[in-house]
Design a protein around this motif. Structure first.
Motif, short mmCIF file in Angstrom:
data_model
loop_
_atom_site.label_atom_id
_atom_site.label_comp_id
_atom_site.label_asym_id
_atom_site.label_seq_id
_atom_site.Cartn_x
_atom_site.Cartn_y
_atom_site.Cartn_z
N GLY A 248 0.42 101.79 89.21
CA GLY A 248 0.23 102.76 90.06
C GLY A 248 -0.63 103.70 89.67
O GLY A 248 -1.35 104.41 90.31
N TYR A 249 -0.62 103.98 88.25
CA TYR A 249 -1.56 105.08 87.65
C TYR A 249 -3.04 104.37 87.90
O TYR A 249 -4.13 105.22 88.08
CB TYR A 249 -1.29 105.44 86.22
N GLN B 154 -4.05 105.04 91.39
CA GLN B 154 -4.19 106.60 91.53
C GLN B 154 -5.71 106.93 90.91
O GLN B 154 -6.45 107.77 91.79
CB GLN B 154 -3.01 107.50 90.90
N SER B 155 -5.99 106.44 89.75
CA SER B 155 -7.08 106.66 89.34
C SER B 155 -8.18 106.04 90.12
O SER B 155 -9.39 106.90 90.13
CB SER B 155 -7.20 105.98 87.89
N TYR C 57 -5.31 107.46 96.49
CA TYR C 57 -4.51 108.03 95.59
C TYR C 57 -3.29 108.41 96.05
O TYR C 57 -2.36 108.25 95.22
CB TYR C 57 -5.32 109.62 95.72
N GLY D 184 -1.30 105.47 94.95
CA GLY D 184 -1.11 105.38 93.41
C GLY D 184 -0.04 106.16 93.30
O GLY D 184 0.89 105.83 92.46
N VAL D 185 0.08 107.49 93.74
CA VAL D 185 1.25 108.24 93.50
C VAL D 185 2.60 107.85 93.70
O VAL D 185 3.42 108.07 93.07
CB VAL D 185 0.86 109.72 94.08
N SER E 89 -1.93 115.98 101.15
CA SER E 89 -3.16 115.37 100.26
C SER E 89 -4.48 115.90 101.11
O SER E 89 -5.31 116.08 100.62
CB SER E 89 -3.25 113.82 100.05
N PRO F 268 1.52 117.21 93.44
CA PRO F 268 0.42 116.26 93.59
C PRO F 268 -0.75 116.52 94.14
O PRO F 268 -1.78 116.40 93.74
CB PRO F 268 1.09 115.31 94.56
N TRP G 101 -4.00 117.39 91.59
CA TRP G 101 -4.79 116.53 91.03
C TRP G 101 -5.94 116.22 92.08
O TRP G 101 -7.05 115.40 91.45
CB TRP G 101 -4.19 115.34 90.63
#
Length: 405
Positions: free
Chosen positions: A122-123, A126-127, A277, A280-281, A299, A348, A351
């Motif tokens: 998941g990270y 997100q990245s 993103y 991923g969050v 977002s 969230p 970021w």
């Protein structure tokens, strides 16, 4: 003093500490303590700091009762949802101290929704989404996916071995920068884009901490605000330190570190990146599945406001526009019956606000040729987001007061 009153004082201290662990401003923590204590019929002479909450009960024949609770670590994002509901119930006088203690135990003892490997993947996703927003090239997106998964692994390891948590930002920055530099040298690239380094390290950017610091300082909570501000800048310096050590060890010159934005995919890539993103969050932070549409809404609102602010007012004001729109929309949406708490939608969004990432670039450039202009650029770009959020809070309060007249 009755046993019930003692339990109420203890619950207030625990609930306040849990709010601090969920990154509530201490101003809101004190408001909760005062309103809940009033419902219980006890006097509250307490103290709220980012890492400690102390509640002093009423004086009786037995004397003054003092209960304190320490904040040892932050709550997970998924734990903030039931905590926010408990806070609302306590402030409305709908929960007893005994039931509140039980619910707090359940929240703090709840297990993660997904296994560790889902958190790591998941990270990475997100990245990759942030890479599409900041530096949309196929190579950068692939690198962000893989390096994000590596940093996600570091985060999971630090959660299992808490003593390593303080080293993770610097170690992650060093590892990410080293791999990027080695890859750039092998591929014979003429520079390494600093924006390409940011997506895997975004979890360490202290946008929320600096925003809370600004809110608390302007609310005259000087001790809390100053401590958060210093802690935020120390974390940025940790990231910059890791990158600089990597550049020195691997022989990358300062003029080979570039902060110029590059887009080799297309103007639509950043808008796709916002959705990636969000996915991923959902995997990394593991909120309830019902949070997905609200996350997408907030977002895109933050990114669109920042994008338009950049076009109309310039790059520094873009963070202000994004923060203000993020706050107003989150507060407005949170009043809907099925909507999540406002704080879960605001966190969230940080970021995605690029000035938070630009802060890392600026601190890194302090050690290069452009250091004379990097420091004010860093301060303005990061704090603009904080002022935007505060302006959103003020705008919301003014609008609410006028609508209730």
């Amino acid at each position: 003093m009755t046993a019930t009153a003692e339990q109420q004082i203890r619950f207030l201290a625990r609930l306040g500490a849990a709010m601090c662990a969920a990154n509530y401003p201490v101003t809101l923590v004190r408001q909760m303590l005062d309103r809940t204590a009033a419902h219980y019929g006890v006097r509250n002479d307490g103290l709220a700091l980012p890492n400690h909450v102390q509640v002093v009960g009423p004086t009786a024949a037995e004397g003054t009762v003092v209960r304190g609770a320490r904040v040892d670590s932050d709550l997970r994002f998924d734990q903030i949802f039931p905590l926010a509901r408990l806070v609302s119930a306590a402030m409305a006088g709908r929960v007893s101290a005994q039931d509140g203690d039980t619910r707090l135990d359940e929240i703090q003892g709840s297990a993660r929704r997904y296994p560790a490997w889902v958190t790591i993947i998941g990270y990475g996703i997100q990245s990759a989404g942030l890479s599409l927003v900041l530096e949309p090239t196929l190579l950068n997106v692939l690198a962000a996916l893989l390096l994000g998964a590596m940093v996600g692994g570091f985060l999971v390891m630090s959660q299992r071995v808490p003593v390593l948590a303080q080293l993770v930002p610097a170690v992650s920055a060093f590892a990410v920068a080293s791999i990027c530099i080695v890859a750039a040298l092998r591929l014979e690239l003429d520079h390494v884009g600093l924006r390409a380094l940011i997506p895997p390290l975004a979890v360490f950017l202290p946008g929320a901490a600096i925003t809370l610091a600004v809110i608390e300082l302007t609310s005259r909570d000087v001790i809390a605000g100053t401590s958060r501000l210093i802690a935020g800048f120390v974390q940025i310096i940790q990231l910059a330190f890791g990158i600089l050590i990597a550049t020195q060890l691997l022989g990358m010159r300062e003029d080979q570190l570039s902060s110029e934005a590059v887009n080799h995919i297309g103007p639509w890539a950043p808008w796709l990146g916002v959705a990636v993103y969000g996915l991923g969050v959902m995997l990394f932070l593991a909120p309830p599945v019902s949070f997905w549409p609200w996350l997408v809404l907030i977002s895109y609102t933050a990114y669109a406001a920042q994008y338009l602010g950049d076009l109309v007012l310039g790059s520094y004001a873009s963070g202000f526009c994004g923060g203000m729109a993020l706050t107003v929309v989150a507060l407005a949406v949170s009043r809907m019956r099925s909507a999540p708490p406002a704080i879960t939608m605001i966190l969230p969004g940080f970021w995605l606000l690029v000035p938070g990432s630009m802060g890392l670039i600026g601190v890194t450039e302090l050690f290069g040729a452009d250091g004379d202009s990097a420091l004010p650029a860093t301060l303005i770009s990061m704090i603009s987001v904080a002022f935007g959020l505060q302006a959103g809070l003020v705008l919301w309060q003014v609008t609410r007061r006028r609508s209730t007249r």
